[in-house]
Design a protein around this motif. Structure first.
Motif, PDB file in Angstrom:
ATOM      1  N   VAL A  14     -20.308  -1.920  -6.243  1.00 38.71           N
ATOM      2  CA  VAL A  14     -19.113  -2.206  -7.041  1.00 38.71           C
ATOM      3  C   VAL A  14     -18.087  -1.117  -6.746  1.00 38.71           C
ATOM      4  O   VAL A  14     -18.412   0.068  -6.810  1.00 38.71           O
ATOM      5  N   PRO A  15     -16.854  -1.502  -6.423  1.00 43.17           N
ATOM      6  CA  PRO A  15     -15.833  -0.487  -6.140  1.00 43.17           C
ATOM      7  C   PRO A  15     -15.692   0.498  -7.303  1.00 43.17           C
ATOM      8  O   PRO A  15     -15.837   0.127  -8.475  1.00 43.17           O
ATOM      9  N   THR A  16     -15.390   1.733  -6.968  1.00 45.61           N
ATOM     10  CA  THR A  16     -15.306   2.800  -7.965  1.00 45.61           C
ATOM     11  C   THR A  16     -14.330   2.460  -9.082  1.00 45.61           C
ATOM     12  O   THR A  16     -14.650   2.624 -10.263  1.00 45.61           O
ATOM     13  N   SER A  17     -13.151   1.966  -8.737  1.00 49.83           N
ATOM     14  CA  SER A  17     -12.178   1.659  -9.788  1.00 49.83           C
ATOM     15  C   SER A  17     -12.712   0.579 -10.723  1.00 49.83           C
ATOM     16  O   SER A  17     -12.502   0.635 -11.938  1.00 49.83           O
ATOM     17  N   GLN A  18     -13.448  -0.387 -10.167  1.00 47.53           N
ATOM     18  CA  GLN A  18     -14.010  -1.450 -10.996  1.00 47.53           C
ATOM     19  C   GLN A  18     -15.121  -0.911 -11.899  1.00 47.53           C
ATOM     20  O   GLN A  18     -15.271  -1.362 -13.039  1.00 47.53           O
ATOM     21  N   GLN A  19     -15.875   0.057 -11.416  1.00 50.54           N
ATOM     22  CA  GLN A  19     -16.897   0.682 -12.263  1.00 50.54           C
ATOM     23  C   GLN A  19     -16.244   1.351 -13.476  1.00 50.54           C
ATOM     24  O   GLN A  19     -16.761   1.253 -14.593  1.00 50.54           O
ATOM     25  N   LEU A  20     -15.117   2.002 -13.256  1.00 49.65           N
ATOM     26  CA  LEU A  20     -14.409   2.650 -14.364  1.00 49.65           C
ATOM     27  C   LEU A  20     -13.916   1.619 -15.370  1.00 49.65           C
ATOM     28  O   LEU A  20     -14.070   1.794 -16.585  1.00 49.65           O
ATOM     29  N   VAL A  21     -13.347   0.521 -14.877  1.00 50.58           N
ATOM     30  CA  VAL A  21     -12.866  -0.553 -15.755  1.00 50.58           C
ATOM     31  C   VAL A  21     -14.034  -1.106 -16.573  1.00 50.58           C
ATOM     32  O   VAL A  21     -13.931  -1.276 -17.800  1.00 50.58           O
ATOM     33  N   PRO A  40     -10.322   9.575 -20.644  1.00 48.31           N
ATOM     34  CA  PRO A  40     -10.256  10.854 -19.933  1.00 48.31           C
ATOM     35  C   PRO A  40      -8.962  10.955 -19.130  1.00 48.31           C
ATOM     36  O   PRO A  40      -8.505   9.964 -18.539  1.00 48.31           O
ATOM     37  N   LYS A  41      -8.368  12.134 -19.135  1.00 50.32           N
ATOM     38  CA  LYS A  41      -7.161  12.347 -18.339  1.00 50.32           C
ATOM     39  C   LYS A  41      -7.525  12.164 -16.867  1.00 50.32           C
ATOM     40  O   LYS A  41      -8.638  12.455 -16.452  1.00 50.32           O
ATOM     41  N   VAL A  42      -6.579  11.678 -16.107  1.00 52.28           N
ATOM     42  CA  VAL A  42      -6.821  11.399 -14.691  1.00 52.28           C
ATOM     43  C   VAL A  42      -7.375  12.633 -13.993  1.00 52.28           C
ATOM     44  O   VAL A  42      -8.373  12.560 -13.267  1.00 52.28           O
ATOM     45  N   ARG A  43      -6.760  13.791 -14.232  1.00 55.13           N
ATOM     46  CA  ARG A  43      -7.205  15.006 -13.533  1.00 55.13           C
ATOM     47  C   ARG A  43      -8.637  15.375 -13.920  1.00 55.13           C
ATOM     48  O   ARG A  43      -9.400  15.880 -13.095  1.00 55.13           O
ATOM     49  N   ASP A  44      -9.035  15.114 -15.173  1.00 59.56           N
ATOM     50  CA  ASP A  44     -10.403  15.418 -15.603  1.00 59.56           C
ATOM     51  C   ASP A  44     -11.404  14.465 -14.951  1.00 59.56           C
ATOM     52  O   ASP A  44     -12.484  14.886 -14.523  1.00 59.56           O
ATOM     53  N   ALA A  45     -11.048  13.178 -14.885  1.00 55.34           N
ATOM     54  CA  ALA A  45     -11.930  12.201 -14.238  1.00 55.34           C
ATOM     55  C   ALA A  45     -12.076  12.522 -12.755  1.00 55.34           C
ATOM     56  O   ALA A  45     -13.184  12.472 -12.206  1.00 55.34           O
ATOM     57  N   VAL A  46     -10.967  12.881 -12.121  1.00 55.57           N
ATOM     58  CA  VAL A  46     -10.994  13.238 -10.695  1.00 55.57           C
ATOM     59  C   VAL A  46     -11.894  14.446 -10.470  1.00 55.57           C
ATOM     60  O   VAL A  46     -12.718  14.466  -9.548  1.00 55.57           O
ATOM     61  N   ALA A  47     -11.771  15.456 -11.325  1.00 55.54           N
ATOM     62  CA  ALA A  47     -12.579  16.677 -11.177  1.00 55.54           C
ATOM     63  C   ALA A  47     -14.060  16.409 -11.406  1.00 55.54           C
ATOM     64  O   ALA A  47     -14.909  16.895 -10.664  1.00 55.54           O
ATOM     65  N   LEU A  49     -15.719  13.498 -11.205  1.00 57.74           N
ATOM     66  CA  LEU A  49     -16.312  12.484 -10.334  1.00 57.74           C
ATOM     67  C   LEU A  49     -16.077  12.740  -8.854  1.00 57.74           C
ATOM     68  O   LEU A  49     -16.670  12.064  -8.017  1.00 57.74           O
ATOM     69  N   ALA A  50     -15.215  13.688  -8.534  1.00 57.82           N
ATOM     70  CA  ALA A  50     -14.857  13.997  -7.147  1.00 57.82           C
ATOM     71  C   ALA A  50     -14.356  12.736  -6.432  1.00 57.82           C
ATOM     72  O   ALA A  50     -14.870  12.349  -5.388  1.00 57.82           O
ATOM     73  N   ILE A  51     -13.359  12.082  -7.035  1.00 57.66           N
ATOM     74  CA  ILE A  51     -12.764  10.885  -6.448  1.00 57.66           C
ATOM     75  C   ILE A  51     -11.253  11.069  -6.339  1.00 57.66           C
ATOM     76  O   ILE A  51     -10.690  11.994  -6.903  1.00 57.66           O
ATOM     77  N   ASN A  52     -10.626  10.151  -5.634  1.00 59.11           N
ATOM     78  CA  ASN A  52      -9.182  10.180  -5.427  1.00 59.11           C
ATOM     79  C   ASN A  52      -8.463   9.813  -6.731  1.00 59.11           C
ATOM     80  O   ASN A  52      -8.865   8.865  -7.407  1.00 59.11           O
ATOM     81  N   THR A  55      -7.672   6.168  -7.412  1.00 60.43           N
ATOM     82  CA  THR A  55      -8.759   5.298  -7.883  1.00 60.43           C
ATOM     83  C   THR A  55      -8.738   5.202  -9.401  1.00 60.43           C
ATOM     84  O   THR A  55      -8.866   4.116  -9.971  1.00 60.43           O
ATOM     85  N   VAL A  56      -8.560   6.334 -10.060  1.00 56.89           N
ATOM     86  CA  VAL A  56      -8.501   6.351 -11.528  1.00 56.89           C
ATOM     87  C   VAL A  56      -7.236   5.645 -11.989  1.00 56.89           C
ATOM     88  O   VAL A  56      -7.271   4.827 -12.923  1.00 56.89           O
ATOM     89  N   LEU A  57      -6.123   5.920 -11.327  1.00 60.93           N
ATOM     90  CA  LEU A  57      -4.860   5.273 -11.690  1.00 60.93           C
ATOM     91  C   LEU A  57      -4.952   3.755 -11.536  1.00 60.93           C
ATOM     92  O   LEU A  57      -4.444   3.009 -12.372  1.00 60.93           O
ATOM     93  N   LYS A  58      -5.625   3.296 -10.489  1.00 59.93           N
ATOM     94  CA  LYS A  58      -5.807   1.859 -10.267  1.00 59.93           C
ATOM     95  C   LYS A  58      -6.604   1.240 -11.420  1.00 59.93           C
ATOM     96  O   LYS A  58      -6.249   0.184 -11.939  1.00 59.93           O
ATOM     97  N   ALA A  59      -7.670   1.911 -11.833  1.00 59.22           N
ATOM     98  CA  ALA A  59      -8.488   1.412 -12.946  1.00 59.22           C
ATOM     99  C   ALA A  59      -7.669   1.369 -14.229  1.00 59.22           C
ATOM    100  O   ALA A  59      -7.694   0.372 -14.961  1.00 59.22           O
ATOM    101  N   TYR A  60      -6.932   2.428 -14.510  1.00 59.41           N
ATOM    102  CA  TYR A  60      -6.133   2.485 -15.727  1.00 59.41           C
ATOM    103  C   TYR A  60      -5.027   1.427 -15.709  1.00 59.41           C
ATOM    104  O   TYR A  60      -4.715   0.833 -16.737  1.00 59.41           O
TER     105      TYR A  60
END
Length: 143
Positions: A14-21, A40-47, A49-52, A55-60
């Protein structure tokens, strides 16, 4: 409410952004997130999960399009709707019942994948019968 902590399953396919959704939607359905709660704030999720960040912005963005959250510039992303269909006491009772079923399945020798397969099959059958108005005959089908 406790803060949502994202977890990723790299082997799920499952794509990472879809897992977050999916995790936000599950938390909403189970009452772990309520309108007004902050994701979670984008920067916290990125830190964590070590993701771009994209990806978080796409999910949000997808959650926002679904009408479940809204971004507030400089503040973060907040829940605006609930998917919780039943009250928390009912959810707790259903969870206890399901844990009992899982224990019985374990005793019968099913591993976690077997439990998931049996549950998914029964859920599919239930949905089909509910949609068609047919009664449940208790038989096991593999599809």
């Amino acid at each position: 409410m406790a803060a949502l902590e994202f977890r990723l399953d790299p082997g799920s396919g499952v794509p990472t952004s879809q897992q977050l959704v999916q995790q936000v939607e599950h938390a909403l359905r189970l009452g772990h997130l309520q309108p007004g709660d902050q994701l979670p704030k984008v920067r916290d999720a990125v830190a964590s999960l070590a993701i771009n960040p994209n990806t978080v912005l796409k999910a949000y963005r997808e959650l926002e399009i679904k009408g479940l959250v809204e971004g507030r510039p400089g503040q973060g992303t907040f829940v605006t709707a609930s998917l919780n269909q039943v009250g928390l006491p009912e959810l707790a009772k259903l969870r206890r019942s399901l844990l009992g079923w899982l224990s019985s399945a374990d005793t019968a020798g099913l591993d976690v994948d077997g439990m998931a397969a049996l549950f998914a099959s029964a859920l599919r059958d239930f949905a089909e019968r509910r949609d068609s108005g047919a009664a449940d005959d208790g038989s096991v089908r593999v599809a």
